[in-house]
Design a protein around this motif. Structure first.
Motif, PDB file in Angstrom:
ATOM      1  N   LEU A 173      14.196 -23.974  24.404  1.00 11.27           N
ATOM      2  CA  LEU A 173      14.853 -23.076  25.320  1.00 11.27           C
ATOM      3  C   LEU A 173      13.954 -21.800  25.604  1.00 11.27           C
ATOM      4  N   LEU A 174      13.303 -21.073  24.587  1.00  6.04           N
ATOM      5  CA  LEU A 174      12.661 -19.921  24.505  1.00  6.04           C
ATOM      6  C   LEU A 174      11.446 -20.180  23.620  1.00  6.04           C
ATOM      7  N   SER A 175      10.249 -19.822  24.190  1.00  4.97           N
ATOM      8  CA  SER A 175       9.150 -19.647  23.376  1.00  4.97           C
ATOM      9  C   SER A 175       9.145 -18.899  22.051  1.00  4.97           C
ATOM     10  N   PRO A 176       8.662 -19.063  20.868  1.00  7.45           N
ATOM     11  CA  PRO A 176       8.710 -18.222  19.851  1.00  7.45           C
ATOM     12  C   PRO A 176       7.926 -16.777  20.268  1.00  7.45           C
ATOM     13  N   VAL A 177       8.641 -15.690  20.078  1.00  2.94           N
ATOM     14  CA  VAL A 177       8.149 -14.247  20.124  1.00  2.94           C
ATOM     15  C   VAL A 177       7.523 -13.893  18.779  1.00  2.94           C
ATOM     16  N   PRO A 178       6.023 -13.699  18.842  1.00  7.56           N
ATOM     17  CA  PRO A 178       5.555 -13.292  17.407  1.00  7.56           C
ATOM     18  C   PRO A 178       6.288 -12.095  16.932  1.00  7.56           C
ATOM     19  N   ALA A 179       6.675 -11.706  15.840  1.00  5.44           N
ATOM     20  CA  ALA A 179       7.179 -10.554  15.151  1.00  5.44           C
ATOM     21  C   ALA A 179       6.185  -9.506  15.281  1.00  5.44           C
ATOM     22  N   PRO A 180       6.758  -8.215  15.710  1.00 10.23           N
ATOM     23  CA  PRO A 180       5.697  -7.240  15.773  1.00 10.23           C
ATOM     24  C   PRO A 180       5.166  -6.744  14.372  1.00 10.23           C
ATOM     25  N   ALA A 181       3.875  -6.416  14.576  1.00 11.95           N
ATOM     26  CA  ALA A 181       3.383  -5.836  13.292  1.00 11.95           C
ATOM     27  C   ALA A 181       4.053  -4.353  12.652  1.00 11.95           C
ATOM     28  N   PRO A 182       4.196  -4.427  11.611  1.00  9.58           N
ATOM     29  CA  PRO A 182       4.937  -3.238  11.102  1.00  9.58           C
ATOM     30  C   PRO A 182       4.380  -1.943  11.298  1.00  9.58           C
ATOM     31  N   TYR A 183       5.260  -0.964  11.974  1.00 11.04           N
ATOM     32  CA  TYR A 183       4.663   0.184  12.170  1.00 11.04           C
ATOM     33  C   TYR A 183       4.539   1.299  10.980  1.00 11.04           C
ATOM     34  N   VAL A 184       3.163   1.776  11.056  1.00  8.24           N
ATOM     35  CA  VAL A 184       3.011   2.814   9.792  1.00  8.24           C
ATOM     36  C   VAL A 184       2.245   3.989  10.563  1.00  8.24           C
ATOM     37  N   SER A 185       3.032   4.973  10.097  1.00  6.86           N
ATOM     38  CA  SER A 185       2.592   6.326  10.748  1.00  6.86           C
ATOM     39  C   SER A 185       1.293   6.803  10.209  1.00  6.86           C
ATOM     40  N   ARG A 186       0.526   7.542  11.334  1.00 11.81           N
ATOM     41  CA  ARG A 186      -0.998   7.996  10.849  1.00 11.81           C
ATOM     42  C   ARG A 186      -0.652   8.795   9.647  1.00 11.81           C
ATOM     43  N   ARG A 187       0.114   9.511   9.238  1.00 11.06           N
ATOM     44  CA  ARG A 187       0.190  10.614   8.243  1.00 11.06           C
ATOM     45  C   ARG A 187       0.232   9.378   6.826  1.00 11.06           C
ATOM     46  N   ARG A 188       1.104   8.508   6.856  1.00 10.40           N
ATOM     47  CA  ARG A 188       1.362   7.623   5.737  1.00 10.40           C
ATOM     48  C   ARG A 188       0.061   6.738   5.597  1.00 10.40           C
ATOM     49  N   ARG A 189      -0.585   6.311   6.701  1.00 10.34           N
ATOM     50  CA  ARG A 189      -1.822   5.691   6.497  1.00 10.34           C
ATOM     51  C   ARG A 189      -2.667   6.442   5.875  1.00 10.34           C
ATOM     52  N   GLU A 190      -2.992   7.445   6.425  1.00  9.04           N
ATOM     53  CA  GLU A 190      -4.233   8.524   5.785  1.00  9.04           C
ATOM     54  C   GLU A 190      -3.934   8.960   4.254  1.00  9.04           C
ATOM     55  N   ILE A 191      -2.472   9.261   3.718  1.00 10.62           N
ATOM     56  CA  ILE A 191      -2.278   9.382   2.271  1.00 10.62           C
ATOM     57  C   ILE A 191      -2.496   8.065   1.728  1.00 10.62           C
ATOM     58  N   PHE A 192      -2.174   6.820   2.126  1.00  9.26           N
ATOM     59  CA  PHE A 192      -2.439   5.690   1.676  1.00  9.26           C
ATOM     60  C   PHE A 192      -4.104   5.345   1.282  1.00  9.26           C
ATOM     61  N   GLU A 193      -4.600   5.660   2.542  1.00 11.05           N
ATOM     62  CA  GLU A 193      -6.215   5.453   2.450  1.00 11.05           C
ATOM     63  C   GLU A 193      -6.972   6.613   1.472  1.00 11.05           C
ATOM     64  N   ARG A 194      -6.492   7.717   1.387  1.00 13.83           N
ATOM     65  CA  ARG A 194      -6.845   8.913   0.374  1.00 13.83           C
ATOM     66  C   ARG A 194      -6.674   8.398  -1.043  1.00 13.83           C
ATOM     67  N   SER A 195      -5.312   7.640  -1.499  1.00 14.48           N
ATOM     68  CA  SER A 195      -5.206   6.945  -2.709  1.00 14.48           C
ATOM     69  C   SER A 195      -5.916   5.786  -3.017  1.00 14.48           C
ATOM     70  N   GLN A 196      -6.608   5.403  -2.011  1.00 16.61           N
ATOM     71  CA  GLN A 196      -7.461   4.052  -2.218  1.00 16.61           C
ATOM     72  C   GLN A 196      -6.446   3.035  -2.798  1.00 16.61           C
ATOM     73  N   GLY A 197      -5.098   2.989  -2.223  1.00 19.10           N
ATOM     74  CA  GLY A 197      -4.342   1.656  -2.536  1.00 19.10           C
ATOM     75  C   GLY A 197      -3.720   1.887  -3.946  1.00 19.10           C
ATOM     76  N   LEU A 198      -3.859   3.112  -4.829  1.00 20.50           N
ATOM     77  CA  LEU A 198      -3.165   3.119  -5.867  1.00 20.50           C
ATOM     78  C   LEU A 198      -2.183   4.359  -6.057  1.00 20.50           C
ATOM     79  N   CYS A 199      -1.400   4.067  -6.825  1.00 20.07           N
ATOM     80  CA  CYS A 199      -0.358   5.245  -7.283  1.00 20.07           C
ATOM     81  C   CYS A 199      -1.238   6.468  -7.914  1.00 20.07           C
ATOM     82  N   HIS A 200      -0.871   7.561  -7.512  1.00 20.43           N
ATOM     83  CA  HIS A 200      -1.545   8.473  -7.974  1.00 20.43           C
ATOM     84  C   HIS A 200      -1.367   9.021  -9.327  1.00 20.43           C
ATOM     85  N   TYR A 201      -0.215   8.398 -10.010  1.00 20.26           N
ATOM     86  CA  TYR A 201       0.113   8.570 -11.366  1.00 20.26           C
ATOM     87  C   TYR A 201      -0.360   7.589 -12.475  1.00 20.26           C
TER      88      TYR A 201
END
Length: 177
Positions: free
Chosen positions: A92-120
């Motif tokens: 009846l309805l064509s499948p709708v792709p799930a939207p990509a998860p939203y990540v704020s710019r600030r969160r993305r910047e902190i993640f990139e600065r940490s190089q994907g690792l826990c700081h501690y």
């Protein structure tokens, strides 16, 4: 499909005869994700469907062909005890792709600065996974939300650190509460 959804009108003349036993029926449906109407030529008394189409003229023409072939003396009628598939099953309805998860710019910047690792503890974290933005100098002790005070931390480290400073937490060692 119940008979109450079918709108029927008797057909008279030509290959259909003059007794009104055949009818042009229509039923609302969904085709290729849009509302549409399917037309059928039916012999309601016998429970036969002679033709089905989304075009009324095409449904009538196909039914005339089948009736003419069945009534033609040179060609014996082809009777079948099985009802063929009226139309293919369509979603009846064509499948709708799930939207990509939203990540704020600030969160993305902190993640990139940490190089994907826990700081501690240096455990790898995923951008779309569960991790915290951590204040090295806690807000409770006057720490602000400026970029230099914020780091990426895995959930266990952030929960263990609580309201201690980053230096206090690192000197306590792993597993210390």
């Amino acid at each position: 499909m119940s008979a109450s959804h079918l709108l029927q009108r008797p057909i008279y003349g030509g290959a259909f005869g003059d007794d009104g036993r055949y009818a042009l029926a229509s039923v609302p449906c969904v085709s290729r994700g849009l509302h549409a109407t399917r037309y059928m030529v039916v012999q309601a008394q016998a429970g036969l469907v002679l033709s089905v189409s989304e075009d009324k003229t095409e449904a009538l023409a196909l039914a005339r062909q089948r009736l003419s072939a069945a009534n033609d003396k040179r060609q014996p009628p082809k009777l079948s005890t099985e009802q063929g598939e009226l139309w293919p099953d369509e979603p009846l309805l064509s499948p709708v792709p799930a939207p990509a998860p939203y990540v704020s710019r600030r969160r993305r910047e902190i993640f990139e600065r940490s190089q994907g690792l826990c700081h501690y503890c240096r455990t790898p974290i995923e951008l779309f996974g569960k991790w915290h933005i951590e204040h090295q100098l806690p807000r409770a002790l006057g720490g602000g939300d400026d970029a230099l005070n914020l780091v990426a931390a895995c959930v266990p480290c952030n929960l263990r650190k609580s309201d201690s400073t980053a230096i206090e937490f690192v000197t306590q060692g792993p597993g210390a509460a």
